[in-house]
Design a protein around this motif. Structure first.
Motif, short mmCIF file in Angstrom:
data_model
loop_
_atom_site.label_atom_id
_atom_site.label_comp_id
_atom_site.label_asym_id
_atom_site.label_seq_id
_atom_site.Cartn_x
_atom_site.Cartn_y
_atom_site.Cartn_z
N ASP A 64 -0.63 -1.72 -3.31
CA ASP A 64 -0.40 -1.14 -2.71
C ASP A 64 0.58 -1.24 -1.16
O ASP A 64 1.34 -1.11 -0.78
CB ASP A 64 0.26 0.24 -3.81
CG ASP A 64 -1.01 0.96 -3.43
OD1 ASP A 64 -1.83 0.65 -2.86
OD2 ASP A 64 -0.14 2.01 -3.90
N GLU A 65 -0.60 -1.30 -0.59
CA GLU A 65 -0.88 -1.63 0.70
C GLU A 65 -0.61 -3.05 1.20
O GLU A 65 0.09 -2.76 2.14
CB GLU A 65 -2.44 -0.99 1.34
CG GLU A 65 -2.47 0.87 0.65
CD GLU A 65 -3.96 0.72 0.84
OE1 GLU A 65 -4.42 1.83 1.99
OE2 GLU A 65 -5.05 -0.26 0.84
N GLU A 116 -10.69 0.76 7.31
CA GLU A 116 -10.12 1.68 6.93
C GLU A 116 -8.32 1.96 8.40
O GLU A 116 -7.63 2.75 8.59
CB GLU A 116 -10.62 2.76 7.00
CG GLU A 116 -10.48 4.01 6.15
CD GLU A 116 -11.58 4.32 5.96
OE1 GLU A 116 -12.56 4.62 5.18
OE2 GLU A 116 -10.90 5.84 6.14
N ALA A 169 -7.66 -4.09 1.10
CA ALA A 169 -6.49 -3.59 0.87
C ALA A 169 -6.34 -3.90 -0.36
O ALA A 169 -6.18 -4.34 -1.25
CB ALA A 169 -5.15 -3.69 1.78
N GLY A 227 3.45 -4.01 3.46
CA GLY A 227 3.17 -3.68 4.53
C GLY A 227 2.14 -3.55 5.25
O GLY A 227 2.46 -4.12 6.38
N LEU A 228 0.80 -4.19 4.85
CA LEU A 228 0.00 -4.51 6.03
C LEU A 228 0.42 -5.93 6.02
O LEU A 228 0.68 -6.01 7.74
CB LEU A 228 -1.50 -4.74 4.93
CG LEU A 228 -2.62 -5.98 5.95
CD1 LEU A 228 -2.68 -5.30 7.53
CD2 LEU A 228 -3.70 -6.02 5.10
N VAL A 244 -1.64 1.51 10.32
CA VAL A 244 0.02 0.65 9.00
C VAL A 244 0.60 1.75 8.41
O VAL A 244 1.80 1.54 8.15
CB VAL A 244 -0.57 -0.71 7.96
CG1 VAL A 244 0.51 -0.72 7.13
CG2 VAL A 244 -1.38 -1.79 8.69
N ASP A 245 -0.18 2.45 8.47
CA ASP A 245 0.77 3.41 6.92
C ASP A 245 1.03 4.65 8.51
O ASP A 245 2.31 5.25 7.83
CB ASP A 245 -0.33 4.83 6.48
CG ASP A 245 -0.04 5.09 5.36
OD1 ASP A 245 0.63 4.54 4.39
OD2 ASP A 245 -0.76 6.43 5.28
N ALA A 246 0.34 4.75 9.18
CA ALA A 246 1.24 5.93 10.58
C ALA A 246 2.36 4.75 11.26
O ALA A 246 3.09 5.56 11.98
CB ALA A 246 0.48 6.14 11.45
N LEU A 287 -5.64 -0.59 8.01
CA LEU A 287 -4.42 0.60 7.48
C LEU A 287 -4.45 1.35 7.35
O LEU A 287 -2.97 1.94 7.33
CB LEU A 287 -5.69 0.54 5.63
CG LEU A 287 -6.02 -1.24 4.95
CD1 LEU A 287 -7.51 -0.66 4.13
CD2 LEU A 287 -4.35 -1.71 4.54
N ASP A 288 -4.85 2.37 8.04
CA ASP A 288 -4.96 3.16 8.67
C ASP A 288 -3.02 3.75 9.63
O ASP A 288 -2.28 4.21 9.29
CB ASP A 288 -5.20 4.85 9.11
CG ASP A 288 -6.46 5.99 8.06
OD1 ASP A 288 -5.92 5.30 6.64
OD2 ASP A 288 -7.56 5.44 8.44
#
Lengths: 476, 476
Positions: free
Chosen positions: B74-75, B38, B71, B78-79, B44-46, B41-42
């Protein structure tokens, strides 16, 4: 190759027989040919031990072990007596544990001790751990003090842990050595084993600080310091680690050998991949056997043990079937009025059960191989529900059409289609959620899951179908 | 250990992260902790690629691959973009094939060619063999001529054969060399791979004549002739051998590596145990999935593929259920007169089905592990029948007593007990004989057997119980 004499008995014993032997003795899948097995057993039967020995002599220990397993239980004692020295420690180590147990029980403790003394610690432990306590003590007393200490220590670790799997013969060198010193050390000691693939580098307190693959040592000049070529990041196996986790770690990191450490982090042993390969096989087999309630599922297991393992499961199944049966009894009146319901209801329960088993098998394997973790748990549930929805719609449509056409009742077709759809959805839900819950509770998801899932799909299948049929007024 | 810098990137990349990293990132079973996944992934998301890279950098390629798999679909893009260089060729090789297929389909052919060029032939082939034909050609065109030739050659061998598994980088030396020459040769060529555990000794025509474990080379004086220390009896793998047979051979003879030969017996490659370990796992998993009709059973498989694989099986199951249903219809009159029969008949069918599945699982695994051959076939049938008799007597007695007590009819209890006993016997017989027959016909016993066995136990369960009940006059 076959015109040469083997020059190094230790080495050749570790490798397969050459291809010339294969052609007559083994089939394309490395199984002993039935006619070869028969020839050996006929020779033994005829009292011609000489011929039997000549036939068996070129075989690899693993094939000699197979031969003994393939003989009938009542032929084995005669076969082993005829082969005499050919049934050596290596063969014993390769034997199926049930077959070995019987052979070993007929040997003197001194003979068992002698054979165990020729093996690596892990193989010796495998033989000795299954003995009755009295026999175990007698064998240990008859062993060399060194071997005895090693085995007694291994036996202090739990069954199926790294401590039982590891061997204590390993190569450990101090980090201030150079490559030349390592090579000289290896050449100097004729007692060292040949089955090692890495050298462990240790601190003065015997804590592992790195490892060197043999290929790296061979390719480095003599003056190179071991500290300069060793790999620092290494996998250390705690001595109490479960063998299934050890196997997964070997697989994940493609290890050939790994250091085993005690609670204080000191190097106490080494596990090599050849000891791991059969565990991977066994642990994966275990799931198919556990899911079907077949216990250990070994064809060499005594019949009484197989019976005990399997009957428990059948009795559990009987109880869940009785539960499903009480659901049907609630609808006895409906069935009396419309007996065709009784003919159709097993379809709903059966296909639902199969859909549940599919999901269960996928989930249990994904859990066992560490593909399914806390991170993707809910995604897996969602995924299985989507598959279940598609499966459910398909089989519901098909069964609905079939029933409508065959029985000429669209209402009955609609009821069975609806019951089927919901039961396949429930099956998918139970098939993924039950093993996930078992795993969270620390239970083996393969053991208990399938009985729950079948209970759910049976009961719900009957309830949905009979309940719907009654509710829509089909039974008047 | 962690205060040191890795000195040899090649080596450390091949080993697991050290224990300090483990504690935060991996749980006790070497799975990535959900909170770690998490955090990455957080980040990456940010849009904080820096933090994501810092977290992921210490991971072993196998763990980076796990992270990408964990992941959401859909993630992943980006990852991978955020991790950039950290998703290297090794990570690609470790990735689940379905996840890899999508990642690779988004790369340029040049990038795929570059990554494949960094891998051993077998890993590169695994990536390229799944591409569409056009993409495959584009990637091959973009590769170095040497790598390209190696991969094109590998692709000429059938899927799942030794030719696809083998790597062409191996050490082969002539038999007139001595140990010193071998060591000097290994030290001279910096291009050589480090992942080898044996040296192959070949004739001038490149036919294998023996092998030397690295440990034996290291422990022998430089003047020793290779011919004097090599093991003559070696396992030669034909290039077209099925990977399942290769895996069984590695397991049986505890091999760490083996020579692969072409039709004329020349050495063309080498297979190492790390490539085999996951095949053993996969082949054993396959049986549990095939037995339940779950197809490939990979949780990363596209949902539509899972649906297609599973629904076929459910439809087959639907057809056999319809057959069983027509048997019940023969007894509609009996059921109308005595509806309790409908409530009891699934018990006979269900427990019989379970007994059949148990025998089936045991037989399929014994066949797959070469424990069951032509030599002990009939003995296995006899063994299963004895277990079935004991199981049948036990559950028949229990169900007979239960039905007698609950329903107060000794006659009904007797009928269900008799039907149960015979159905469990039939289940045992079908459970061992169906897979044996499939195997003889060259079919995979895991695929088709369970549908037959369930059909038999369902149909016979209903027929026996309803037939007996009608015959003894229970239904008036």
């Amino acid at each position: 190759m076959s015109e040469r004499d083997p020059l190094d008995a230790v080495l050749t014993a570790d490798l397969a027989p050459d291809q010339a032997v294969d052609a007559e003795v083994l089939d394309a899948e490395d199984r002993l040919r039935p006619d070869f097995v028969e020839r050996v057993l006929d020779a033994v039967d005829a009292g011609d031990a000489e011929t039997a020995r000549t036939l068996v002599e070129p075989l690899h220990p693993a094939d000699v072990a197979d031969l003994i397993e393939l003989a009938r239980a009542d032929e084995r004692e005669g076969l082993v007596a005829a082969l005499a020295g050919l049934v050596d420690a290596e063969v014993l180590a390769e034997l199926n544990e049930h077959v070995r147990e019987i052979l070993v029980s007929e040997m003197s403790p001194e003979r068992v001790a002698e054979l165990a003394g020729e093996l690596d610690t892990d193989d010796a432990v495998a033989i000795i751990e299954d003995l009755e306590e009295d026999d175990q003590r007698a064998v240990l007393r008859a062993m060399e003090p060194d071997d005895r200490a090693a085995i007694e220590e291994a036996l202090t670790y739990g069954e199926e842990t790294a401590g039982r799997l590891m061997q204590r013969d390993l190569i450990a060198v101090p980090e201030h050595w150079n490559v030349g010193q390592v090579i000289d050390y290896l050449r100097s000691d004729a007692e060292l084993a040949n089955d090692f693939w890495e050298v462990f580098v240790v601190s003065p307190s015997h804590h592992p600080v790195g490892t060197c693959k043999l290929s790296v040592i061979l390719r480095s000049p003599r003056a190179t310091s071991v500290a300069d070529i060793m790999a620092l990041e290494q996998t250390l196996i705690p001595v109490d680690m479960d063998q299934e986790d050890v196997a997964l770690r070997f697989q994940k990191y493609a290890l050939v050998s790994a250091a085993v450490i005690d609670a204080s982090g000191r190097l106490v042993g080494m596990i090599t991949v050849d000891d791991i390969v059969h565990i991977i096989q066994a642990e994966a087999s275990e799931d198919v056997l556990l899911l079907s309630g077949a216990g250990e599922g070994d064809i060499n297991e005594p019949v009484l043990d197989s019976y005990k393992a399997r009957v428990r499961w059948l009795i559990a199944n009987l109880l869940t079937a009785l539960l499903a049966s009480t659901i049907i009894r609630l609808f006895e009146g409906s069935i009396e009025r419309l007996a065709i319901l009784a003919a159709l209801m097993p379809i709903v329960a059966g296909v639902g059960g199969n859909a549940g088993t599919q999901t269960l098998a996928v989930t249990v394997r994904a859990l066992a191989t560490n593909q399914l973790t806390g991170s993707n748990r809910w995604r897996a549930v969602g995924r299985e529900m989507r598959v279940a929805l598609m499966n459910g719609l398909t089989v519901a449509t098909l069964v609905g059409i079939a029933v409508t056409l065959i029985l000429g009742s669209g209402q009955l077709g609609g009821v069975i289609a609806a019951a089927m759809l919901f039961n396949v959805l429930i099956a998918g839900f139970a098939g993924v959620l039950v093993p996930l819950t078992m795993e969270r509770w620390g239970a083996d998801p393969a053991v208990a899951s399938s009985i729950f899932v079948t209970m759910v799909t049976d009961s719900m299948g009957f309830l949905l179908f009979l309940g719907l049929a009654t509710a829509v007024g089909l039974t008047g």
